[in-house]
Write an enzyme that holds these catalytic residues in place. Structure first.
Site, PDB file in Angstrom:
ATOM      1  N   SER A  14     -16.793  -2.324  -9.553  1.00 37.09           N
ATOM      2  CA  SER A  14     -17.884  -1.597  -8.902  1.00 37.09           C
ATOM      3  C   SER A  14     -19.148  -1.734  -9.725  1.00 37.09           C
ATOM      4  O   SER A  14     -19.091  -1.824 -10.964  1.00 37.09           O
ATOM      5  CB  SER A  14     -17.488  -0.122  -8.808  1.00 37.09           C
ATOM      6  N   ASN A  44     -17.911  11.606   0.698  1.00 37.88           N
ATOM      7  CA  ASN A  44     -18.767  11.708  -0.490  1.00 37.88           C
ATOM      8  C   ASN A  44     -19.967  10.798  -0.350  1.00 37.88           C
ATOM      9  O   ASN A  44     -21.010  11.035  -0.949  1.00 37.88           O
ATOM     10  CB  ASN A  44     -18.003  11.233  -1.739  1.00 37.88           C
ATOM     11  N   LYS A  68     -12.713   1.391 -14.138  1.00 40.03           N
ATOM     12  CA  LYS A  68     -13.013   0.025 -13.671  1.00 40.03           C
ATOM     13  C   LYS A  68     -13.349  -0.881 -14.855  1.00 40.03           C
ATOM     14  O   LYS A  68     -12.908  -2.034 -14.922  1.00 40.03           O
ATOM     15  CB  LYS A  68     -14.175   0.058 -12.672  1.00 40.03           C
ATOM     16  N   ASP A  82     -26.435  11.151 -10.259  1.00 43.11           N
ATOM     17  CA  ASP A  82     -26.958  10.072  -9.415  1.00 43.11           C
ATOM     18  C   ASP A  82     -27.984   9.221 -10.157  1.00 43.11           C
ATOM     19  O   ASP A  82     -28.752   9.714 -10.971  1.00 43.11           O
ATOM     20  CB  ASP A  82     -27.630  10.657  -8.164  1.00 43.11           C
ATOM     21  N   TYR A  88     -14.309   7.491 -13.282  1.00 39.51           N
ATOM     22  CA  TYR A  88     -14.011   6.423 -12.319  1.00 39.51           C
ATOM     23  C   TYR A  88     -14.557   5.088 -12.825  1.00 39.51           C
ATOM     24  O   TYR A  88     -13.854   4.077 -12.880  1.00 39.51           O
ATOM     25  CB  TYR A  88     -14.603   6.774 -10.947  1.00 39.51           C
ATOM     26  N   ASP A 147       0.862  -1.189   0.000  1.00 37.36           N
ATOM     27  CA  ASP A 147       0.000   0.000   0.000  1.00 37.36           C
ATOM     28  C   ASP A 147       0.895   1.234   0.000  1.00 37.36           C
ATOM     29  O   ASP A 147       1.933   1.258   0.672  1.00 37.36           O
ATOM     30  CB  ASP A 147      -0.889  -0.004   1.258  1.00 37.36           C
TER      31      ASP A 147
END
Ligand code: NAD
Ligand code: UD1
Length: 350
Positions: free
Chosen positions: A132, A205, A160, A302, A156, A34
């Site tokens: 995701s 967030n 993915k 959204d 984002y 990490d």
């Protein structure tokens, strides 16, 4: 498989720390890499205490040339080769990915590519990847099955999807390579001990850490983004799952990946939708507290409502979520109450 050595990239983050607990309970032996851009060594130390185990922790960046090769080669030279990689390292803030897309293509896509090169050079051929549900985009039908078209609506999500595509192509080209892509829905909560949990560095967030920060007094009220959706109470609906259930999904995905070459994408969710107001009400009831609310306009980008079809996870991995929303609220609150500022400043409870 018990006793296998697994490299966990991003193991000092929120999902990583909980996954380490589940892996150790199953006898899997994690090795963490990490760069601490959003994780903390304290999280790994707490897992060690919680599990009475020792976890090798290497500070390094998956993009840095030679770093992953060196970690994998050293493990092999020491007679304890890494059998599989659990790849959680990445950036995850949708808004930031819109403002700074190159950061996301660099860390999430180029980072994954560098990792895959290092795996090929050192002969490690099994991977479990943190994807995701955001890869689905706007639902054309619900629940989301893995066959739903993939049309992510932000950078984002596109990073993915790109990594999923790389893995699919690699598995097609290299017969012995195996990759399980896990499409997480909305993981929330914390380990029931209250020793590890989500520790956002900035203003959260996401809904759940915002609720817990209101409850602990760090923020005066919760913004409810939209109350005019076509849902029972007008607020957005999501498939929240307990982070320890999600963690267990990784243990089973690793077992599956080890036994099965090829590419597969699997949803990890409960199959149940919960609205913003339902989650707030559950939190208030379970934890005997009040969360002041302010209704705000809808948040741009959204989705109105979404939840998983978790059938493939059950049939392929033998995985099912076990904990409900009440446990998510109780465990998340225990963590926040005991660690009001996350890992930042609070010494661990004795
Ligand atoms: P997190 O930020 O808490 O953990 C990510 C970890 O990766 C951090 O410890 C960070 O320091 C580390 N990291 C980042 N870039 C790195 C790099 N280049 N090299 C080495 N380490 C690096 O996030 P999380 O919530 O634990 O998420 C883990 C993964 O799951 C991410 O890939 C995220 O995109 C994905 N995911 C998360 C959610 C969610 O709701 N939390 C949902 C879907 C998918
Ligand atoms: C967000 C990301 C998604 C990511 C997921 C998990 C967006 C558009 N999507 O999803 O890509 O995979 O997080 O990390 O950001 N809400 C409030 N008030 C708040 C925060 C949220 O009302 O302060 C509402 C939202 O409008 C939504 C629900 O709560 O209806 C859940 O939001 P959030 O926790 O951010 O998750 P997602 O939107 O599902």
């Amino acid at each position: 498989m018990a006793d296998m050595r697994v490299l966990v990239t991003g193991g000092a983050g929120y999902i990583g720390a909980h996954t380490l607990v589940a892996m150790l309970a199953a006898g899997q032996r994690p090795l963490v890499l990490d760069n601490f851009s959003n994780g903390s060594a304290e999280a790994v130390r707490r897992v060690e205490r919680l599990c009475s185990a020792s976890i090798p922790l290497i500070e390094g960046d998956i993009r840095q040339p030679g770093v992953v090769q060196a970690v994998l080669a050293q493990a092999a030279a020491g007679g304890d080769p890494v059998r599989a990689v659990l790849h959680l390292a990445g950036c995850k803030a949708v808004g930031e990915s819109v403002a700074d897309p190159l950061k996301y293509y660099d860390n999430n896509v180029a980072g994954s590519l560098a990792l895959l090169h290092a795996m090929r050079e050192t002969g490690v051929a099994r991977l479990v990847f943190s994807s995701s549900a955001t890869v689905y985009g706007e639902p054309q039908s619900l629940p989301f099955t893995e066959a739903h078209p993939l049309a992510p609506a932000n950078p984002y999500g596109r990073t993915k999807l790109m990594v999923e595509q790389m893995l699919r192509d690699l598995c097609a080209a290299q017969a012995g390579f195996g990759a399980v892509t896990l499409r997480y829905f909305n993981p929330i909560g914390a380990h029931p001990s209250g020793q590890i949990g989500e520790s956002p560095r900035d203003v959260p967030n996401n809904l759940f850490p915002f609720i817990t920060q209101v409850a602990v007094g760090r923020r005066p009220f919760l913004n409810v983004f939209g109350d005019d959706y076509a849902t029972a109470d007008g607020t957005g609906v999501r498939d929240y799952l307990h982070v320890m259930d999600l963690a267990q999904g990784h243990v089973q995905a690793l077992d599956y990946a080890l036994a099965h070459p090829g590419f597969v994408a699997v949803n990890l969710g409960t199959g149940q939708g919960t609205s913003v107001l339902e989650l707030v009400q559950a939190f208030e009831r379970v934890n005997q507290c009040r969360i002041p609310l302010r209704t705000q306009p809808r948040r741009p980008g959204d989705i109105e409502r979404m939840w998983a079809d978790p059938a493939l996870a059950a049939s392929l991995l033998g995985w099912r979520s076990r904990r409900g929303v009440d446990a998510m609220c109780a465990d998340g609150w225990r963590w926040q109450q005991g660690n009001p500022r996350g890992y930042e400043t609070d010494p661990p409870a004795a």
